[in-house]
Write a protein that holds these residues in place. Structure first.
Motif, PDB file in Angstrom:
ATOM      1  N   PRO A  82      42.667  44.365  35.268  1.00 24.83           N
ATOM      2  CA  PRO A  82      41.554  43.688  35.942  1.00 24.83           C
ATOM      3  C   PRO A  82      42.032  42.779  37.065  1.00 24.83           C
ATOM      4  O   PRO A  82      41.346  42.642  38.092  1.00 24.83           O
ATOM      5  CB  PRO A  82      40.897  42.891  34.806  1.00 24.83           C
ATOM      6  CG  PRO A  82      41.231  43.664  33.568  1.00 24.83           C
ATOM      7  CD  PRO A  82      42.605  44.201  33.798  1.00 24.83           C
ATOM      8  N   GLU A  83      43.198  42.178  36.887  1.00 27.76           N
ATOM      9  CA  GLU A  83      43.745  41.306  37.932  1.00 27.76           C
ATOM     10  C   GLU A  83      44.098  42.119  39.183  1.00 27.76           C
ATOM     11  O   GLU A  83      43.817  41.694  40.309  1.00 27.76           O
ATOM     12  CB  GLU A  83      44.981  40.567  37.420  1.00 27.76           C
ATOM     13  CG  GLU A  83      44.695  39.520  36.356  1.00 27.76           C
ATOM     14  CD  GLU A  83      44.386  40.127  34.978  1.00 27.76           C
ATOM     15  OE1 GLU A  83      44.726  41.321  34.749  1.00 27.76           O
ATOM     16  OE2 GLU A  83      43.790  39.418  34.150  1.00 27.76           O
ATOM     17  N   HIS A  84      44.715  43.273  38.971  1.00 25.93           N
ATOM     18  CA  HIS A  84      45.013  44.136  40.111  1.00 25.93           C
ATOM     19  C   HIS A  84      43.723  44.542  40.822  1.00 25.93           C
ATOM     20  O   HIS A  84      43.644  44.509  42.060  1.00 25.93           O
ATOM     21  CB  HIS A  84      45.735  45.408  39.641  1.00 25.93           C
ATOM     22  CG  HIS A  84      47.155  45.212  39.241  1.00 25.93           C
ATOM     23  ND1 HIS A  84      47.650  45.629  38.028  1.00 25.93           N
ATOM     24  CD2 HIS A  84      48.195  44.639  39.889  1.00 25.93           C
ATOM     25  CE1 HIS A  84      48.938  45.338  37.958  1.00 25.93           C
ATOM     26  NE2 HIS A  84      49.296  44.729  39.069  1.00 25.93           N
ATOM     27  N   MET A  85      42.736  44.951  40.037  1.00 29.35           N
ATOM     28  CA  MET A  85      41.484  45.415  40.636  1.00 29.35           C
ATOM     29  C   MET A  85      40.810  44.310  41.434  1.00 29.35           C
ATOM     30  O   MET A  85      40.238  44.557  42.506  1.00 29.35           O
ATOM     31  CB  MET A  85      40.552  45.930  39.545  1.00 29.35           C
ATOM     32  CG  MET A  85      41.043  47.180  38.826  1.00 29.35           C
ATOM     33  SD  MET A  85      41.189  48.623  39.908  1.00 29.35           S
ATOM     34  CE  MET A  85      39.458  49.014  40.173  1.00 29.35           C
ATOM     35  N   ALA A  86      40.876  43.077  40.947  1.00 23.84           N
ATOM     36  CA  ALA A  86      40.269  41.948  41.647  1.00 23.84           C
ATOM     37  C   ALA A  86      40.974  41.687  42.972  1.00 23.84           C
ATOM     38  O   ALA A  86      40.336  41.413  43.998  1.00 23.84           O
ATOM     39  CB  ALA A  86      40.305  40.704  40.768  1.00 23.84           C
ATOM     40  N   ARG A  87      42.299  41.773  42.967  1.00 21.35           N
ATOM     41  CA  ARG A  87      43.051  41.546  44.210  1.00 21.35           C
ATOM     42  C   ARG A  87      42.804  42.672  45.207  1.00 21.35           C
ATOM     43  O   ARG A  87      42.694  42.426  46.420  1.00 21.35           O
ATOM     44  CB  ARG A  87      44.541  41.411  43.887  1.00 21.35           C
ATOM     45  CG  ARG A  87      44.858  40.089  43.171  1.00 21.35           C
ATOM     46  CD  ARG A  87      46.262  40.095  42.608  1.00 21.35           C
ATOM     47  NE  ARG A  87      47.237  40.380  43.641  1.00 21.35           N
ATOM     48  CZ  ARG A  87      48.438  40.910  43.397  1.00 21.35           C
ATOM     49  NH1 ARG A  87      48.766  41.241  42.154  1.00 21.35           N
ATOM     50  NH2 ARG A  87      49.282  41.127  44.378  1.00 21.35           N
TER      51      ARG A  87
END
Length: 333
Positions: free
Chosen positions: A310-315
């Motif tokens: 989810p962190e990758h997707m947010a960035r």
């Protein structure tokens, strides 16, 4: 390989599939096409996409020859074709009952098959009533020439109208849509079709996940000689790349590349494919290749998708800055 249901149907398709558009009959010969299809098949791909318009029917001929010569079990495969552009005659294109029936039979002859698993209306036809098209597609399925039918690049309103006609007349409704979908082209899949997922559980077989190569990073420093956008037939895409919006997309790719290479240990192309796979409404992402090595590299996107947090997707979302509202629901993110 991961297998997903095609919409609300019981059919399962490989999450990554293989398509013949652009390459078969135009860029590669049958021997190279066989090597690419075999690499995909060996990786677990079961869905192979085609259309009567691809290389004026030659792509279907090549795919049919390859499947027959390789001796693959037909029931292990999900093969599609699309009907709309079948020739230059006044009734050789569009979605009339005449062209749907005749075009389907001609495609089957070129593919050397008794049936295709999926058949698509390749574009909407403003000159043919949707009810005529729905009835013709129902006839195709009743005759056993296809198992499921769907649309490609139809609007949400047109798909809903087709579904409601089918319900009212006790006919078979469309199961799937084949839209363009990638990091730079999102509105239809993520916003326009939202009510269709809710009401009909529409399945998606998406195309152009790499945005004609822009998302691979190959055009970050200009247009390489001999690349697709260097060809005269792609002058429109070349002009789009050089536009303000095209250059904004190239800059986004430059910013995304470190995430791919340094954090996920993958190529930019694999990240772009993995990003598409994360959308829970996508049944399969259609890939293309002109060399078997490209197929092998594309298949690794499945592993990348598992590592996309989810962190990758947010960035990634912050860099793209182009999400239509409301945002889609993401698979495992």
């Amino acid at each position: 390989m991961e297998y997903r249901h095609l919409g609300r149907s019981g059919l399962k398709v490989s999450a990554l599939s293989f398509g013949s558009w652009v390459t078969f009959g135009d860029q590669i010969d049958e021997d190279r096409a066989r090597a690419c299809m075999t690499a995909a098949y060996d990786a677990g791909v079961n869905f192979f996409d085609n259309a009567e318009a691809y290389a004026s029917g030659q792509a279907e001929v090549m795919m049919g020859n390859i499947i027959r010569s390789e001796g693959w079990t037909r029931s292990d495969l999900v093969v599609s074709t699309k009907i709309f552009w079948g020739g230059s005659g006044p009734n050789d294109r569009g979605l009339s009952r005449k062209h749907i029936v005749e075009g389907t039979r001609a495609s089957l002859q070129r593919l050397q098959m008794d049936y295709v698993d999926l058949i698509f209306c390749h574009r909407p036809d403003p000159e043919t009533p949707i009810e005529e098209t729905v009835r013709a597609m129902n006839h195709v399925i009743d005759r056993g020439w296809a198992f499921y039918w769907g649309t490609s690049e139809w609007s949400a309103e047109q798909i809903r109208q087709a579904y409601e006609i089918a319900q009212r007349e006790h006919l078979i409704p469309p199961v799937m849509e084949q839209p363009q979908y990638n990091m730079t082209h999102r509105q239809k899949v993520e916003r326009d079709y939202q009510p269709l997922y809710r009401d009909f559980d529409l399945g998606l077989t998406t195309w152009s996940p790499l945005a004609s190569g822009i998302l691979t990073g190959k055009y970050n420093d200009g247009i390489p000689e001999g690349s697709r956008l260097d060809l005269d037939k792609y002058a429109g895409l070349r002009k789009r790349l050089k536009s303000e919006e095209g250059q904004r997309q190239v800059e986004a790719v430059r910013q995304l590349t470190p995430i791919a290479e340094n954090e996920l240990d993958c190529t930019m192309a694999q990240l772009a494919l993995a990003w598409c796979l994360k959308n829970e409404h996508v049944s399969t992402v259609i890939t293309g290749a002109s060399r078997p090595e490209q197929v092998h590299e594309n298949m690794k996107a499945l592993e990348v998708a598992e590592r996309l947090s989810p962190e990758h997707m947010a960035r990634i979302e912050d860099i793209l800055d182009n999400a239509p509202a409301p945002a889609t629901n993401w698979r495992n993110a």
